[in-house]
Design a protein around this motif. Sequence first.
Motif, PDB file in Angstrom:
ATOM      1  N   GLY A   1      -8.000 -17.691  42.945  1.00 49.25           N
ATOM      2  CA  GLY A   1      -7.497 -16.714  42.075  1.00 49.25           C
ATOM      3  C   GLY A   1      -6.488 -15.804  42.629  1.00 49.25           C
ATOM      4  N   GLU A   2      -5.977 -16.166  43.813  1.00 48.38           N
ATOM      5  CA  GLU A   2      -4.981 -15.454  44.319  1.00 48.38           C
ATOM      6  C   GLU A   2      -3.530 -15.493  43.556  1.00 48.38           C
ATOM      7  N   PRO A   3      -2.771 -14.461  43.708  1.00 56.36           N
ATOM      8  CA  PRO A   3      -1.263 -14.514  43.024  1.00 56.36           C
ATOM      9  C   PRO A   3      -0.307 -15.600  43.445  1.00 56.36           C
ATOM     10  N   LEU A   4       0.150 -16.216  42.859  1.00 51.40           N
ATOM     11  CA  LEU A   4       1.118 -17.320  43.024  1.00 51.40           C
ATOM     12  C   LEU A   4       2.451 -17.539  42.343  1.00 51.40           C
ATOM     13  N   LYS A   5       3.444 -17.313  43.024  1.00 50.25           N
ATOM     14  CA  LYS A   5       4.764 -17.735  42.096  1.00 50.25           C
ATOM     15  C   LYS A   5       5.407 -18.910  42.482  1.00 50.25           C
ATOM     16  N   ILE A   6       5.855 -19.602  41.621  1.00 46.38           N
ATOM     17  CA  ILE A   6       6.636 -20.837  41.645  1.00 46.38           C
ATOM     18  C   ILE A   6       7.959 -20.596  41.179  1.00 46.38           C
ATOM     19  N   ILE A   7       8.986 -21.052  42.182  1.00 45.27           N
ATOM     20  CA  ILE A   7      10.265 -21.028  41.551  1.00 45.27           C
ATOM     21  C   ILE A   7      10.891 -22.361  41.961  1.00 45.27           C
ATOM     22  N   THR A   8      11.160 -23.246  40.846  1.00 43.29           N
ATOM     23  CA  THR A   8      11.843 -24.691  41.001  1.00 43.29           C
ATOM     24  C   THR A   8      12.569 -24.713  39.920  1.00 43.29           C
ATOM     25  N   CYS A   9      13.205 -26.100  40.113  1.00 42.06           N
ATOM     26  CA  CYS A   9      14.291 -26.453  39.094  1.00 42.06           C
ATOM     27  C   CYS A   9      13.567 -27.540  38.131  1.00 42.06           C
ATOM     28  N   LYS A  10      14.148 -27.852  37.016  1.00 40.00           N
ATOM     29  CA  LYS A  10      13.559 -28.941  36.098  1.00 40.00           C
ATOM     30  C   LYS A  10      13.358 -30.135  36.844  1.00 40.00           C
ATOM     31  N   SER A  11      14.405 -30.536  37.694  1.00 41.16           N
ATOM     32  CA  SER A  11      14.153 -31.799  38.161  1.00 41.16           C
ATOM     33  C   SER A  11      15.131 -31.912  39.536  1.00 41.16           C
ATOM     34  N   HIS A  12      14.804 -32.992  40.324  1.00 39.52           N
ATOM     35  CA  HIS A  12      15.533 -32.958  41.573  1.00 39.52           C
ATOM     36  C   HIS A  12      15.270 -34.588  42.187  1.00 39.52           C
ATOM     37  N   ALA A  13      16.149 -35.281  42.505  1.00 42.22           N
ATOM     38  CA  ALA A  13      15.818 -36.461  43.110  1.00 42.22           C
ATOM     39  C   ALA A  13      14.959 -37.306  42.776  1.00 42.22           C
ATOM     40  N   GLY A  14      14.420 -37.287  41.442  1.00 50.62           N
ATOM     41  CA  GLY A  14      13.869 -38.182  40.907  1.00 50.62           C
ATOM     42  C   GLY A  14      12.397 -37.583  40.565  1.00 50.62           C
ATOM     43  N   ASN A  15      12.330 -36.363  40.970  1.00 48.70           N
ATOM     44  CA  ASN A  15      11.361 -35.457  40.559  1.00 48.70           C
ATOM     45  C   ASN A  15      11.408 -34.691  39.474  1.00 48.70           C
ATOM     46  N   ASN A  16      10.553 -34.513  38.528  1.00 45.22           N
ATOM     47  CA  ASN A  16      10.586 -33.699  37.308  1.00 45.22           C
ATOM     48  C   ASN A  16       9.325 -32.763  37.162  1.00 45.22           C
ATOM     49  N   TYR A  17       9.856 -31.498  36.961  1.00 46.53           N
ATOM     50  CA  TYR A  17       9.062 -30.369  36.923  1.00 46.53           C
ATOM     51  C   TYR A  17       8.855 -29.434  35.861  1.00 46.53           C
ATOM     52  N   GLU A  18       9.514 -30.136  34.677  1.00 49.34           N
ATOM     53  CA  GLU A  18       9.668 -29.569  33.266  1.00 49.34           C
ATOM     54  C   GLU A  18       8.539 -29.009  32.646  1.00 49.34           C
ATOM     55  N   ASN A  19       7.228 -29.914  33.161  1.00 51.94           N
ATOM     56  CA  ASN A  19       5.851 -29.595  32.503  1.00 51.94           C
ATOM     57  C   ASN A  19       5.224 -28.270  33.201  1.00 51.94           C
ATOM     58  N   LEU A  20       5.909 -27.828  34.386  1.00 55.74           N
ATOM     59  CA  LEU A  20       5.176 -26.710  34.997  1.00 55.74           C
ATOM     60  C   LEU A  20       4.572 -25.593  34.554  1.00 55.74           C
ATOM     61  N   PRO A  21       5.815 -24.940  33.526  1.00 53.99           N
ATOM     62  CA  PRO A  21       5.328 -23.886  32.730  1.00 53.99           C
ATOM     63  C   PRO A  21       4.067 -24.026  31.807  1.00 53.99           C
ATOM     64  N   ALA A  22       4.250 -25.166  31.084  1.00 54.50           N
ATOM     65  CA  ALA A  22       3.178 -25.509  30.176  1.00 54.50           C
ATOM     66  C   ALA A  22       1.792 -25.798  31.063  1.00 54.50           C
ATOM     67  N   LEU A  23       1.721 -26.528  32.067  1.00 49.70           N
ATOM     68  CA  LEU A  23       0.638 -26.571  32.928  1.00 49.70           C
ATOM     69  C   LEU A  23      -0.202 -25.429  33.617  1.00 49.70           C
ATOM     70  N   CYS A  24       0.891 -24.375  33.691  1.00 43.72           N
ATOM     71  CA  CYS A  24       0.139 -23.045  34.001  1.00 43.72           C
ATOM     72  C   CYS A  24       0.139 -21.996  33.191  1.00 43.72           C
ATOM     73  N   LYS A  25       0.405 -22.158  31.883  1.00 44.83           N
ATOM     74  CA  LYS A  25       0.442 -21.068  30.905  1.00 44.83           C
ATOM     75  C   LYS A  25      -0.878 -20.400  30.602  1.00 44.83           C
ATOM     76  N   ASP A  26      -1.905 -21.181  31.080  1.00 43.55           N
ATOM     77  CA  ASP A  26      -3.292 -20.353  30.749  1.00 43.55           C
ATOM     78  C   ASP A  26      -3.962 -20.142  31.975  1.00 43.55           C
ATOM     79  N   ILE A  27      -3.250 -20.024  33.288  1.00 48.24           N
ATOM     80  CA  ILE A  27      -3.706 -19.765  34.663  1.00 48.24           C
ATOM     81  C   ILE A  27      -3.119 -18.294  34.855  1.00 48.24           C
ATOM     82  N   PRO A  28      -3.951 -17.102  34.551  1.00 42.74           N
ATOM     83  CA  PRO A  28      -3.302 -15.839  34.801  1.00 42.74           C
ATOM     84  C   PRO A  28      -2.797 -15.441  36.133  1.00 42.74           C
ATOM     85  N   ASN A  29      -3.056 -16.164  37.066  1.00 43.69           N
ATOM     86  CA  ASN A  29      -2.670 -15.549  38.621  1.00 43.69           C
ATOM     87  C   ASN A  29      -1.272 -16.698  39.086  1.00 43.69           C
TER      88      ASN A  29
END
Length: 326
Positions: A183-211
Amino acid sequence: MYKILYIGDISTYNYYKEGKNPSHWLYGAAEMEKDGHKVIWEQESSNLWNDWKLVRHHQPDIIFIPNLNLHNHKLLLLLSAIGIYRKPIFAYLHHTPKGKGIKAIPYAILLSGCRHVFFISKKTMSESIANRVIKGIKCSYIEWGADSDFYRNIKTKDKGYFMSTGKEKRDFDTLIEAFKITGEPLKIITCKSHAGNNYENLPALCKDIPNIEVIITENSGGNYPKMLHAMADAKALVCPLRQDKLNYCVGLSTIVDAEGLGKPLIITHNPYHSEKRMRPFHRVRNVNDWVSAIREIQTSKKVMPISPYNIQHCYEKMKVIMRLNT
């Protein structure tokens, strides 16, 4: 003083000159310039003739390549290996070339064109020597570190949150699970994709996690000031790495940020990182390890030691090997 041709990512130099990026991203080339040498900054390219055109145009005394891509520099390295091009080439090699036995021969020929190769991981260097792609006498392990002058001017605070800024081979699933538990606060700053890794779904994955807050940026070094400010205000930095992708020293840039800012760090155990260097930090392997490390940092009064690793010391070692003081 020498005329040194730098062949790398010219945008990194431009960001450095604008004060946006630290000098260690240039792997000692900025220190060469400060030392009075004439550094010519040119862009790396996959074009076969790019390097040859640059050396013919600039006629440098030395060539320096901060992140050696053998494919991009194969012509120049081959010409050097067979004695047609005779000026010394120095380079940093970040990955172990893939190949053993007969398959290692092309890599060995190309790397023989370098006067000396610097490694930022002792394990990568050992693997390269064992695979016979380079001779031990022609390479060195250099403890690449933070630009002390840059970080000295950064004001740090502790606003209570944990900060993730990486984009290479990141294991966000494990990170998110650990912070859901604590439950500790976490900030994630990343890009949409890099070297074959796609992170576009991260905001949707975390939208219901308040911390957990997710910020997606462009994949550009120009965003570093924004990430730097967030890291400077964090309680600690976190670096979750995919354990199935640990075949090089991924995560080292975050280690350098933590050292430069004097911040605690939780990072997935990576055998390509120096055991000695990692002692001040929390190395983890699974969700339970992450949870324990997060809780320990939240309650700890420990002051981080001043890191002995910096680009200034790194350059002094390079300077001797490159004979820049002669």
